[in-house]
Design a protein around this motif. Structure first.
Motif, short mmCIF file in Angstrom:
data_model
loop_
_atom_site.label_atom_id
_atom_site.label_comp_id
_atom_site.label_asym_id
_atom_site.label_seq_id
_atom_site.Cartn_x
_atom_site.Cartn_y
_atom_site.Cartn_z
N GLU A 228 0.73 -1.00 0.01
CA GLU A 228 -0.06 0.24 -0.09
C GLU A 228 0.78 1.22 0.08
N CYS A 229 0.76 2.03 -0.98
CA CYS A 229 1.62 3.30 -1.00
C CYS A 229 0.60 4.45 -1.00
N SER A 230 0.82 5.30 -0.06
CA SER A 230 0.01 6.73 -0.21
C SER A 230 0.83 7.82 -0.46
N PHE A 231 0.10 8.62 -1.20
CA PHE A 231 0.71 9.88 -2.10
C PHE A 231 0.09 11.29 -1.73
N ILE A 232 0.79 12.35 -1.59
CA ILE A 232 0.32 13.54 -1.66
C ILE A 232 0.55 14.16 -3.06
N ILE A 233 -0.36 14.76 -3.67
CA ILE A 233 -0.41 15.42 -4.90
C ILE A 233 -0.76 16.89 -4.84
N PRO A 234 0.50 17.47 -4.42
CA PRO A 234 0.41 19.00 -3.91
C PRO A 234 -0.17 19.82 -5.22
N MET A 235 0.23 19.71 -6.47
CA MET A 235 -0.26 20.40 -7.50
C MET A 235 -1.76 20.16 -7.84
N ALA A 236 -2.57 19.32 -7.34
CA ALA A 236 -3.87 19.01 -7.73
C ALA A 236 -4.80 20.05 -7.14
N ALA A 237 -5.52 20.79 -7.86
CA ALA A 237 -6.52 21.75 -7.66
C ALA A 237 -7.68 21.41 -7.64
N ASN B 181 4.55 -6.47 -14.25
CA ASN B 181 3.54 -7.60 -13.80
C ASN B 181 2.76 -7.49 -12.68
N VAL B 182 2.21 -6.68 -12.29
CA VAL B 182 1.38 -6.49 -11.06
C VAL B 182 -0.20 -5.76 -11.45
N SER B 183 -1.03 -5.95 -10.44
CA SER B 183 -2.18 -5.31 -10.36
C SER B 183 -1.83 -3.93 -9.45
N ILE B 184 -2.83 -3.15 -9.84
CA ILE B 184 -2.54 -1.71 -9.14
C ILE B 184 -4.30 -1.20 -9.04
N SER B 185 -4.58 -0.62 -7.97
CA SER B 185 -5.79 0.18 -7.83
C SER B 185 -5.73 1.19 -6.80
N GLU B 186 -6.59 2.08 -6.87
CA GLU B 186 -6.56 3.19 -6.06
C GLU B 186 -7.56 2.82 -4.76
N LEU B 187 -7.20 2.64 -3.59
CA LEU B 187 -7.98 1.92 -2.45
C LEU B 187 -8.66 2.89 -1.41
N ASP B 188 -8.02 4.23 -1.40
CA ASP B 188 -8.55 5.08 -0.56
C ASP B 188 -8.53 6.76 -0.82
N HIS B 189 -9.08 7.61 -0.35
CA HIS B 189 -9.12 8.85 -0.43
C HIS B 189 -9.56 9.17 -1.93
N GLN B 190 -10.52 8.70 -2.44
CA GLN B 190 -11.07 8.88 -3.60
C GLN B 190 -11.82 10.21 -3.81
N ASP B 191 -12.30 10.67 -2.70
CA ASP B 191 -13.03 12.20 -2.72
C ASP B 191 -12.06 13.22 -2.17
N LEU B 192 -10.93 12.97 -2.10
CA LEU B 192 -9.73 14.15 -1.70
C LEU B 192 -8.91 14.57 -2.85
N GLN C 181 -5.92 16.10 -3.03
CA GLN C 181 -4.42 15.87 -2.80
C GLN C 181 -4.01 14.71 -1.99
N ARG C 182 -4.72 13.61 -2.09
CA ARG C 182 -4.37 12.39 -1.24
C ARG C 182 -4.72 11.11 -2.02
N TRP D 2 4.00 13.94 -7.61
CA TRP D 2 3.46 13.65 -6.19
C TRP D 2 4.61 13.04 -5.14
N GLU D 3 4.13 13.06 -4.16
CA GLU D 3 5.29 12.57 -3.15
C GLU D 3 4.83 11.49 -2.35
N LEU D 4 5.58 10.36 -2.25
CA LEU D 4 5.26 9.20 -1.33
C LEU D 4 5.32 9.59 0.31
N THR D 5 4.22 9.36 0.96
CA THR D 5 4.10 9.61 2.47
C THR D 5 4.45 8.36 3.16
#
Length: 93
Positions: free
Chosen positions: A6-15, A36-47, A49-50, A82-85
């Motif tokens: 699980e990788c969490s990111f901040i996207i500071p430039m997203a307005a 060769n992986v599966s990837i999906s957004e798991l959390d913070h869909q409504d925010l 910058q996260r 973005w920045e990995l948090t």
């Protein structure tokens, strides 16, 4: 073997959510096409910058799956938009 991250990111430039989705779609598509992986957004869909992404690798050995997860992690970290948090890597049963 299975390795999960699980990788969490901040996207500071997203307005807006549109800005965020643009960055996410581009990176998720590149990971799906290049690794060769599966990837999906798991959390913070409504925010704006996260985001938290889940990445799963399945391979014949733990080392091979772990190596693929680390390759994806390096690729995701290389994006200047973005920045990995936080990252959490698990080795499920």
């Amino acid at each position: 073997m299975i390795v999960y991250a699980e990788c969490s990111f901040i996207i500071p430039m997203a307005a807006s959510l549109k800005d965020k989705r643009s960055v996410l779609k581009r990176m998720i598509d590149r990971v799906k096409n290049g690794y060769n992986v599966s990837i999906s957004e798991l959390d913070h869909q409504d925010l704006w910058q996260r985001t938290t992404l889940g990445v799963v690798a399945v391979a014949s050995s733990t080392e091979a799956a772990e190596r693929e997860i680390h390759r994806v992690q390096r690729f995701l970290e290389s994006n200047p938009e973005w920045e990995l948090t936080a990252i959490q890597i698990e080795y499920p049963g």
